[in-house]
Every structure is written in structure tokens, then in C-alpha cells.
Write a protein that holds these residues in place. Structure first.
Motif, PDB file in Angstrom:
ATOM      1  N   ARG A   1      20.438   6.666  -0.898  1.00  0.00           N
ATOM      2  CA  ARG A   1      19.400   7.704  -0.860  1.00  0.00           C
ATOM      3  C   ARG A   1      19.224   8.399  -2.212  1.00  0.00           C
ATOM      4  O   ARG A   1      18.143   8.774  -2.584  1.00  0.00           O
ATOM      5  N   LYS A   2      20.327   8.555  -2.974  1.00  0.00           N
ATOM      6  CA  LYS A   2      20.220   9.211  -4.283  1.00  0.00           C
ATOM      7  C   LYS A   2      19.314   8.418  -5.208  1.00  0.00           C
ATOM      8  O   LYS A   2      18.520   8.954  -5.943  1.00  0.00           O
ATOM      9  N   ALA A   3      19.472   7.099  -5.165  1.00  0.00           N
ATOM     10  CA  ALA A   3      18.704   6.249  -6.072  1.00  0.00           C
ATOM     11  C   ALA A   3      17.231   6.232  -5.708  1.00  0.00           C
ATOM     12  O   ALA A   3      16.376   6.220  -6.576  1.00  0.00           O
ATOM     13  N   THR A   4      16.922   6.211  -4.417  1.00  0.00           N
ATOM     14  CA  THR A   4      15.533   6.069  -4.010  1.00  0.00           C
ATOM     15  C   THR A   4      14.773   7.391  -4.037  1.00  0.00           C
ATOM     16  O   THR A   4      13.567   7.407  -3.930  1.00  0.00           O
ATOM     17  N   SER A   5      15.466   8.489  -4.210  1.00  0.00           N
ATOM     18  CA  SER A   5      14.793   9.789  -4.181  1.00  0.00           C
ATOM     19  C   SER A   5      13.839   9.977  -5.354  1.00  0.00           C
ATOM     20  O   SER A   5      12.948  10.802  -5.306  1.00  0.00           O
ATOM     21  N   ALA A   6      14.031   9.147  -6.396  1.00  0.00           N
ATOM     22  CA  ALA A   6      13.175   9.274  -7.570  1.00  0.00           C
ATOM     23  C   ALA A   6      11.826   8.579  -7.388  1.00  0.00           C
ATOM     24  O   ALA A   6      10.962   8.661  -8.231  1.00  0.00           O
ATOM     25  N   ALA A   7      11.638   7.871  -6.264  1.00  0.00           N
ATOM     26  CA  ALA A   7      10.392   7.149  -6.042  1.00  0.00           C
ATOM     27  C   ALA A   7       9.223   8.141  -5.930  1.00  0.00           C
ATOM     28  O   ALA A   7       9.375   9.271  -5.503  1.00  0.00           O
ATOM     29  N   LYS A   8       8.058   7.639  -6.296  1.00  0.00           N
ATOM     30  CA  LYS A   8       6.852   8.478  -6.311  1.00  0.00           C
ATOM     31  C   LYS A   8       6.535   9.017  -4.913  1.00  0.00           C
ATOM     32  O   LYS A   8       6.717   8.337  -3.911  1.00  0.00           O
ATOM     33  N   ASN A   9       6.050  10.249  -4.851  1.00  0.00           N
ATOM     34  CA  ASN A   9       5.631  10.833  -3.572  1.00  0.00           C
ATOM     35  C   ASN A   9       4.194  10.404  -3.312  1.00  0.00           C
ATOM     36  O   ASN A   9       3.270  10.798  -4.015  1.00  0.00           O
ATOM     37  N   TYR A  10       3.978   9.563  -2.298  1.00  0.00           N
ATOM     38  CA  TYR A  10       2.648   9.005  -2.059  1.00  0.00           C
ATOM     39  C   TYR A  10       2.383   8.980  -0.559  1.00  0.00           C
ATOM     40  O   TYR A  10       3.286   9.178   0.261  1.00  0.00           O
ATOM     41  N   ASP A  11       1.133   8.713  -0.203  1.00  0.00           N
ATOM     42  CA  ASP A  11       0.712   8.675   1.196  1.00  0.00           C
ATOM     43  C   ASP A  11       1.182   7.353   1.815  1.00  0.00           C
ATOM     44  O   ASP A  11       0.621   6.289   1.542  1.00  0.00           O
ATOM     45  N   LYS A  12       2.217   7.425   2.654  1.00  0.00           N
ATOM     46  CA  LYS A  12       2.831   6.207   3.208  1.00  0.00           C
ATOM     47  C   LYS A  12       1.870   5.468   4.141  1.00  0.00           C
ATOM     48  O   LYS A  12       1.843   4.238   4.183  1.00  0.00           O
TER      49      LYS A  12
ATOM     50  N   LYS B   1      -1.836   0.621   4.779  1.00  0.00           N
ATOM     51  CA  LYS B   1      -3.187   0.056   4.925  1.00  0.00           C
ATOM     52  C   LYS B   1      -3.551  -0.803   3.700  1.00  0.00           C
ATOM     53  O   LYS B   1      -4.150  -1.872   3.840  1.00  0.00           O
ATOM     54  N   LEU B   2      -3.184  -0.322   2.502  1.00  0.00           N
ATOM     55  CA  LEU B   2      -3.505  -1.062   1.277  1.00  0.00           C
ATOM     56  C   LEU B   2      -2.709  -2.365   1.200  1.00  0.00           C
ATOM     57  O   LEU B   2      -3.221  -3.383   0.713  1.00  0.00           O
ATOM     58  N   LYS B   3      -1.470  -2.347   1.690  1.00  0.00           N
ATOM     59  CA  LYS B   3      -0.676  -3.584   1.726  1.00  0.00           C
ATOM     60  C   LYS B   3      -1.332  -4.603   2.661  1.00  0.00           C
ATOM     61  O   LYS B   3      -1.376  -5.810   2.348  1.00  0.00           O
TER      62      LYS B   3
ATOM     63  N   SER C   1       0.459  -5.174  -7.647  1.00  0.00           N
ATOM     64  CA  SER C   1       1.879  -4.953  -7.379  1.00  0.00           C
ATOM     65  C   SER C   1       2.051  -3.779  -6.415  1.00  0.00           C
ATOM     66  O   SER C   1       1.133  -2.973  -6.217  1.00  0.00           O
ATOM     67  N   ASP C   2       3.245  -3.670  -5.833  1.00  0.00           N
ATOM     68  CA  ASP C   2       3.545  -2.507  -4.995  1.00  0.00           C
ATOM     69  C   ASP C   2       3.394  -1.215  -5.796  1.00  0.00           C
ATOM     70  O   ASP C   2       2.957  -0.193  -5.267  1.00  0.00           O
ATOM     71  N   ALA C   3       3.786  -1.278  -7.075  1.00  0.00           N
ATOM     72  CA  ALA C   3       3.691  -0.075  -7.920  1.00  0.00           C
ATOM     73  C   ALA C   3       2.245   0.385  -8.051  1.00  0.00           C
ATOM     74  O   ALA C   3       1.956   1.591  -8.013  1.00  0.00           O
ATOM     75  N   SER C   4       1.312  -0.575  -8.194  1.00  0.00           N
ATOM     76  CA  SER C   4      -0.113  -0.216  -8.274  1.00  0.00           C
ATOM     77  C   SER C   4      -0.598   0.395  -6.965  1.00  0.00           C
ATOM     78  O   SER C   4      -1.337   1.383  -6.953  1.00  0.00           O
ATOM     79  N   LEU C   5      -0.171  -0.194  -5.835  1.00  0.00           N
ATOM     80  CA  LEU C   5      -0.581   0.347  -4.535  1.00  0.00           C
ATOM     81  C   LEU C   5      -0.042   1.757  -4.326  1.00  0.00           C
ATOM     82  O   LEU C   5      -0.726   2.621  -3.772  1.00  0.00           O
ATOM     83  N   MET C   6       1.204   1.985  -4.755  1.00  0.00           N
ATOM     84  CA  MET C   6       1.772   3.331  -4.640  1.00  0.00           C
ATOM     85  C   MET C   6       0.984   4.322  -5.486  1.00  0.00           C
ATOM     86  O   MET C   6       0.749   5.467  -5.074  1.00  0.00           O
TER      87      MET C   6
ATOM     88  N   GLN D   1     -15.129   3.990  -9.414  1.00  0.00           N
ATOM     89  CA  GLN D   1     -14.672   2.890 -10.270  1.00  0.00           C
ATOM     90  C   GLN D   1     -13.928   3.426 -11.484  1.00  0.00           C
ATOM     91  O   GLN D   1     -12.931   2.832 -11.923  1.00  0.00           O
ATOM     92  N   TYR D   2     -14.406   4.530 -12.040  1.00  0.00           N
ATOM     93  CA  TYR D   2     -13.730   5.107 -13.210  1.00  0.00           C
ATOM     94  C   TYR D   2     -12.298   5.504 -12.853  1.00  0.00           C
ATOM     95  O   TYR D   2     -11.351   5.191 -13.575  1.00  0.00           O
ATOM     96  N   ASP D   3     -12.148   6.208 -11.721  1.00  0.00           N
ATOM     97  CA  ASP D   3     -10.804   6.636 -11.311  1.00  0.00           C
ATOM     98  C   ASP D   3      -9.917   5.439 -10.984  1.00  0.00           C
ATOM     99  O   ASP D   3      -8.715   5.448 -11.252  1.00  0.00           O
ATOM    100  N   PHE D   4     -10.539   4.398 -10.394  1.00  0.00           N
ATOM    101  CA  PHE D   4      -9.758   3.210 -10.029  1.00  0.00           C
ATOM    102  C   PHE D   4      -9.208   2.522 -11.284  1.00  0.00           C
ATOM    103  O   PHE D   4      -8.094   1.978 -11.272  1.00  0.00           O
ATOM    104  N   LEU D   5      -9.952   2.562 -12.377  1.00  0.00           N
ATOM    105  CA  LEU D   5      -9.482   1.963 -13.637  1.00  0.00           C
ATOM    106  C   LEU D   5      -8.293   2.711 -14.231  1.00  0.00           C
ATOM    107  O   LEU D   5      -7.581   2.172 -15.086  1.00  0.00           O
ATOM    108  N   GLN D   6      -8.076   3.942 -13.804  1.00  0.00           N
ATOM    109  CA  GLN D   6      -6.946   4.716 -14.333  1.00  0.00           C
ATOM    110  C   GLN D   6      -5.630   4.345 -13.647  1.00  0.00           C
ATOM    111  O   GLN D   6      -4.553   4.748 -14.083  1.00  0.00           O
ATOM    112  N   ILE D   7      -5.716   3.562 -12.577  1.00  0.00           N
ATOM    113  CA  ILE D   7      -4.507   3.135 -11.852  1.00  0.00           C
ATOM    114  C   ILE D   7      -3.746   2.117 -12.691  1.00  0.00           C
ATOM    115  O   ILE D   7      -4.337   1.194 -13.272  1.00  0.00           O
ATOM    116  N   SER D   8      -2.441   2.255 -12.754  1.00  0.00           N
ATOM    117  CA  SER D   8      -1.610   1.315 -13.510  1.00  0.00           C
ATOM    118  C   SER D   8      -1.754  -0.093 -12.944  1.00  0.00           C
ATOM    119  O   SER D   8      -1.614  -0.304 -11.742  1.00  0.00           O
ATOM    120  N   GLY D   9      -2.077  -1.052 -13.820  1.00  0.00           N
ATOM    121  CA  GLY D   9      -2.223  -2.442 -13.397  1.00  0.00           C
ATOM    122  C   GLY D   9      -3.631  -2.839 -13.017  1.00  0.00           C
ATOM    123  O   GLY D   9      -3.867  -3.968 -12.587  1.00  0.00           O
TER     124      GLY D   9
END
Length: 590
Positions: free
Chosen positions: A507-518, A523-525, A544-549, A559-567
Motif C-alpha cells: 500500500r505504501k508504494a501504490t499510494s503515490a499513484a495519480k488520483n483519478y476517476d476510477k 470505461k476508457l479501458k 497506455s494505462d498511464a494515458s488513460l489515467m 481536441q486541444y485539451d486532449f492533445l495535452q494528455i501524455s502520450g
């Protein structure tokens, strides 16, 4: 370079080392690139392929790896092709036509094909901008995955003397690096040595006592894809069968399967039709799946390089991942005996490498420090993300406990395996125990109050410290050493580590993961899988999963905002932007 990075690949900044390596390649200089798995090595030759005239040749060791690389190149708009033994003569001629018409940016090729004289003569007629040797540790006799065809790649320099060579690998100790440089004639090469650290991977070593139960207990608490490595085909089939019986979508992969069976299993894993893959090391460099969340080693690998590369299959997307190694002294003794049956200098090298792997498994200090120090990246800082750091070993006065074990081994006439010694300590009566009369000895049942895993751990520690020896010539029977006499006499104070009976919490290691809408992420997966299936490509090639997160965190609806997503680059925006933006908008309005 920066424009290509943003427009094609959807990233705003380079990772450490990428920019300088690309600059050297564009300046026609040889390079040796050491970056960890998932560190962005492929970008180092993909951007030169787009930024300059001339075809980039990429030497790759496996057909499956080439196919994955071609798919990922095409997904971002790079014109890529491949030539290997899986193609028909007509298909190969079609690729040759593309080469001569300058329609390809990158060509992936197997080393044996590249070294064919008629192929080399064909290349001499073309403008070749760069030769990238992927998995370059295969060149070296000292590397853990030596290939004879790779050893011959130095001849390329004789035929194409003015073409720069880029050698790339994630796993090379000092001797291997020097040999790569020598074999490929990279005498004046620019060397980029990135950190070998993969901070997102948590390393855990656990005593092996009931491996299938331990594996099931581990994976049922975790989400996502995982790989389970075993040392034998028989064990792969056994574990895969039992996991499928327990309801897991699990595949098997080893050299005993047909080529078609292996290809299908790997494809099913890549496209997320399988959640688990049980495999021998044959399931190795071809794994380019970015969202593997854990790697389990059922058996001890034969070198730290192999362990590092295999654990590196996890967390290529940079998100938290785990590596669990199940360790038993008996396994180690058996592997050492196998290695010793070899001949020549290679055997000595393998014995040294295995000894280092064993020390890693037995270490009571930070696992990451042991790994990094092996690769000459010396660190005196504990990582805080391995079992030793998260749950430091506690020691206790263990003379009485040790005497119980050693006395039991002695009274069993030094004929019992670790499993049988534990059966006697626990007071059980399987057929073998009764047959040998071990149920009649005074130590029968004296360890009833402790669980099996406790006794297995104590036995392993007594082997580590030289009080017990595993005799492989007698089917793994435990025997006492001279040092055991002093313990049995009680003439000195013995300290052992308190056994760990469960795998350390992550749990300590995974706590650093981004806070996102699960919910949105799920749905995106699902959408990603649908689009990938329509195109017959692995889902992570879409995003990638990182992009979906990132999408589930930032909620881009233009479209402009979507281009700001990593990947997300221009090609992926055009291919997938409308579908994902619509899904995000619908979710936000619900």
C-alpha cells in the motif's frame, strides 16, 4: 526533435538521456545506450528515422518483438516494415520494393538476415541513416542471453563503414559493456549510461513453501496483468492448468509448444484476452506489453541480469508494479548442480552470475541497493520500496528453535528433505514418514504450534548460516555440518531473523499513484479494448494505462485539451480523439 516528440509521440519533454543520444545519432556518431526496460530506448532511433533522410535499420532478436515494434510505430504514423523468416518470399520482395522506393522510415530485421551477403549488397545501394542494434547484450559472450548471430554483427561495419551504429540494452554489467563496444567496433562511441533503477517496481523475496498457494494469495489481491516465470516446462503446464481451474484467464508459454501455440498465447496476452501468463524464460525479450502490473518468479533465475530483465516486464508504463521472488535453498542447490555440469569458461561465468543472484535472494539489506551495486551503480541510500525497507528484518534469540530443527534432522538419520522435516515437526503422518519410522522419534510433533512457513524459513536460514547442507545427490536430503554441533551443544548464542509469514503489503508504494476517476478509467479501458480488437492490435498500442489515467484525471473534452494528455500526438488524436472525447463527455454529463 522537440516538435516530433510532441506531434508524433504526444510528450512535452524527453526522458533523461534521450535528447543527447538522439543528437549524437543525428551527428552520425556511434552510440552505446544503456537504459532500463521501459526507459524509452526505442524513441532514440525512432526520432532519427523521422528527423533525417535515410532508412533506419533496427536489428531485433525475436519475430514477435519485431511485430510489436512495427505495430507501435505505425500507431503513431511511422512507416515501418520488417523482414524475417516468418514472411513469404513474395512478402519479402514487397518490403524490398518499399525500401527502394524510400517508403519506409524504419526496417526491423533479424541478425541472420542482415548478415546475408545478398541482403547486405542490397543495403549498399540505399541511403542508410542509422543501424540500431536492439537488445545489444546478446552480442556479448559475457551477457546473460548470448546469441551467436549477434556476435557476428561486427561484420556490418566492413560493408557499411560510414553508417553510425547505436547499440541499446537494459542489462549489461561492466564486462558485457566492454565486449559490446569491442565486438561492434564502437571504439569512439558516445556512451549513455542511465540509471538502472526502476523506482516504480517493488521488489519482494519470500520463502517458498507452498508456491501455488502463495501465488494465488498474491494475485487475488492485485489487479491487472501478470507474468509467472518457472524454470521447467512441466512446472509451467502444471501451474497454468491449476490457475485456470481456479478461474483465472491464464496462458502457458514454453519451447515445448508449437510455434503457432506460442504465438497465439503471446498474442492473447498482449491483447488482454489473458490476464496471466505462466512461462519459462523463452517468454522473454518479445514482451513489449506496457501494462504488466506484476512479475512472479516461482524459481530462482540464473543471473541478476535475467532477473532484472524479467522483472522489468512489469511497470513499463511507469505506474506502480511489483516483483515477487519465491526462494528455496533446495532450488538454488539444484540450479548450481545443473550449471556445474557444463564445460569451459562459460560455465565459470554462469556460476559467478548465479552466486550473485543467490546473494540477492538471501540479502538482509535493501534489495534495490544490491541490484544497483551489481550493475556498478553504487548506492548507499535505502529505497523504501522493497520488502527489506518496508518491513526490516527483526532478530531473536533462536538457539532453542534451531536445536529443535537440527535435532530433528539428526534423529531422521539425515535422510529427510526440508518438506519431510517440517512434516515431522508438525506431527503429520504421510506414508513416507510412517515407512521410515519418523513418527516414532522424539522430535515428532514438537513444532505443532508454528505454521509450516515458519519452519521452512528457519530451515532456510540455518542453510544460509552454514548449519545445514542440502545434498542434491540424495534428492535434497538435509544433513548437519560441523558447525551444527556447537548449536546442538548450546555453546553459543544464535540470532536468526523473525520469519516473515506473509508477503509485505504494497500500500505504501501504490499510494503515490495519480488520483483519478476510477469509474471513467474502467470505461476508457473498455473503449480501448473495443478499438484495439477492431484493428487487431494490443490495447496498449492505442493508449497506455498511464494515458488513460491522465484522461480520467484531466477530463479533456476538446481536441486541444486532449492533445495535452501524455502520450497523445496528432496521429492518435485523429485516430481516436473523437471516440475518447465522446466517452469522457458522456461520463461527465451522466
Amino acid at each position: 526533435m522537440t516538435k516530433i516528440l510532441a506531434d508524433t509521440f504526444g510528450y512535452s519533454t524527453f526522458r533523461v538521456g534521450q535528447e543527447i543520444v538522439i543528437e549524437q545519432a543525428l551527428a552520425k556518431k556511434d552510440t552505446l545506450v544503456l537504459m532500463p526496460t521501459g526507459g524509452g530506448k526505442s524513441l532514440c532511433y525512432q526520432i532519427p528515422a523521422l528527423a533525417q533522410d535515410g532508412l533506419v535499420l533496427v536489428v531485433s532478436p525475436l519475430i514477435s518483438l519485431m511485430q510489436d515494434q512495427v505495430e507501435q510505430c505505425r500507431a503513431v504514423g511511422i512507416n515501418a516494415g520488417l523482414v524475417n523468416s516468418a514472411l513469404t518470399p513474395e512478402q519479402i520482395q514487397a518490403v524490398f520494393g518499399q525500401m527502394h522506393r524510400h517508403e519506409l522510415d524504419i526496417l526491423f530485421v533479424a541478425p541472420e538476415r542482415l548478415l546475408q551477403l545478398n541482403f547486405m549488397e542490397r543495403l549498399q545501394e540505399l541511403n542508410i541513416g542509422l543501424i540500431a542494434v536492439d537488445e545489444a547484450h546478446c552480442v556479448s559472450h559475457w551477457g546473460h542471453d548470448f546469441r551467436q548471430d549477434y556476435r557476428m554483427l561486427g561484420k556490418v561495419r566492413e560493408h557499411l563503414p560510414y553508417v553510425p551504429i547505436m547499440a541499446l540494452t537494459a542489462t549489461a554489467d561492466l564486462a558485457t559493456r566492454e565486449d559490446i563496444t569491442h565486438q561492434l567496433s564502437l571504439d569512439n562511441a558516445f556512451v549513455h549510461l542511465a540509471s538502472f533503477d526502476r523506482p516504480n517496481i517493488q521488489y519482494t523475496v519470500a520463502s517458498k513453501y507452498k508456491p501455488l498457494d502463495q501465488i494465488v494469495e498474491f494475485i487475488k489481491q492485485r489487479d491487472g496483468s501478470g507474468i509467472i516465470y518457472c524454470n521447467s516446462r512441466k512446472k509451467v503446464d502444471e501451474i497454468a492448468t491449476k490457475l485456470n481451474q481456479r478461474g483465472y484467464r491464464c496462458g502457458a508459454y514454453h519451447a515445448g509448444l508449437t510455434t503457432d501455440e506460442r504465438a497465439q498465447a503471446q498474442r492473447d496476452f498482449q491483447v488482454d484476452n489473458l490476464e496471466l501468463m505462466v512461462a519459462t524464460v523463452a517468454f522473454g525479450m518479445g514482451i513489449n506489453k506496457s501494462n504488466v502490473r506484476f512479475v512472479i518468479h516461482h524459481d530462482l533465475p540464473r543471473s541478476i541480469e535475467a532477473y532484472y530483465q524479467e522483472t522489468g516486464r512489469a511497470g513499463r508504463d511507469g505506474l506502480p508494479a511489483e516483483a515477487l521472488l519465491l526462494f528455496a535453498e533446495r532450488d538454488a542447490a539444484r540450479i548450481q548442480e545443473w550449471i556445474e555440469t557444463g564445460e569451459g569458461a562459460r560455465t565459470e561465468v554462469e556460476l559467478e552470475k548465479f552466486a550473485a543472484m543467490q546473494k540477492f535472494a538471501e540479502a538482509q539489506t535493501c534489495r534495490r541497493q544490491v541490484l544497483l551495486n551489481y550493475f556498478a551503480q553504487y548506492s548507499d541510500t535505502q529505497c523504501g520500496n522493497c520488502d527489506v525497507c518496508l518491513d526490516p528484518p527483526q532478530h531473536f534469540s533462536a538457539l532453542e528453535i534451531a536445536q529443535k530443527v537440527l535435532s530433528c534432522v539428526y534423529r531422521m538419520r539425515q535422510q529427510g528433505t526440508a518438506n519431510q522435516v517440517v512434516e515431522v515437526l508438525k506431527g503429520r503422518k504421510p506414508a513416507k514418514i510412517i515407512e521410515f519410522g519418523f513418527d516414532k522419534i522424539s522430535t515428532f510433533g514438537i513444532g505443532k504450534n508454528k505454521p509450516d512457513e515458519y519452519w521452512f524459513n528457519i530451515i532456510n536460514q540455518l542453510v544460509h548460516q552454514g548449519f545445514l547442507r542440502i545434498d542434491i545427490t540424495r534428492y535434497g536430503a538435509l544433513s548437519l555440518t560441523e558447525a551444527a554441533k556447537d548449536v546442538l551443544r548450546g555453546t553459543f548464542e544464535l540470532q536468526l531473523a523473525v520469519p516473515r509469514l506473509t508477503v509485505v503489503s504494497t500500500r505504501k508504494a501504490t499510494s503515490a499513484a495519480k488520483n483519478y476517476d476510477k469509474a471513467l478509467f474502467a470505461k476508457l479501458k473498455h473503449l480501448r479494448k473495443q478499438l484495439a480488437d477492431q484493428q487487431d492490435i494490443p490495447p496498449f498500442v492505442v493508449f497506455s494505462d498511464a494515458s488513460l489515467m491522465d484522461m480520467a484525471d484531466q477530463l479533456p473534452q476538446t481536441q486541444y485539451d486532449f492533445l495535452q494528455i501524455s502520450g497523445v500526438g496528432q496521429v492518435k488524436l485523429e485516430k481516436y480523439g473523437n471516440d475518447f472525447i465522446a466517452a469522457i463527455t458522456a461520463h461527465c454529463m451522466a
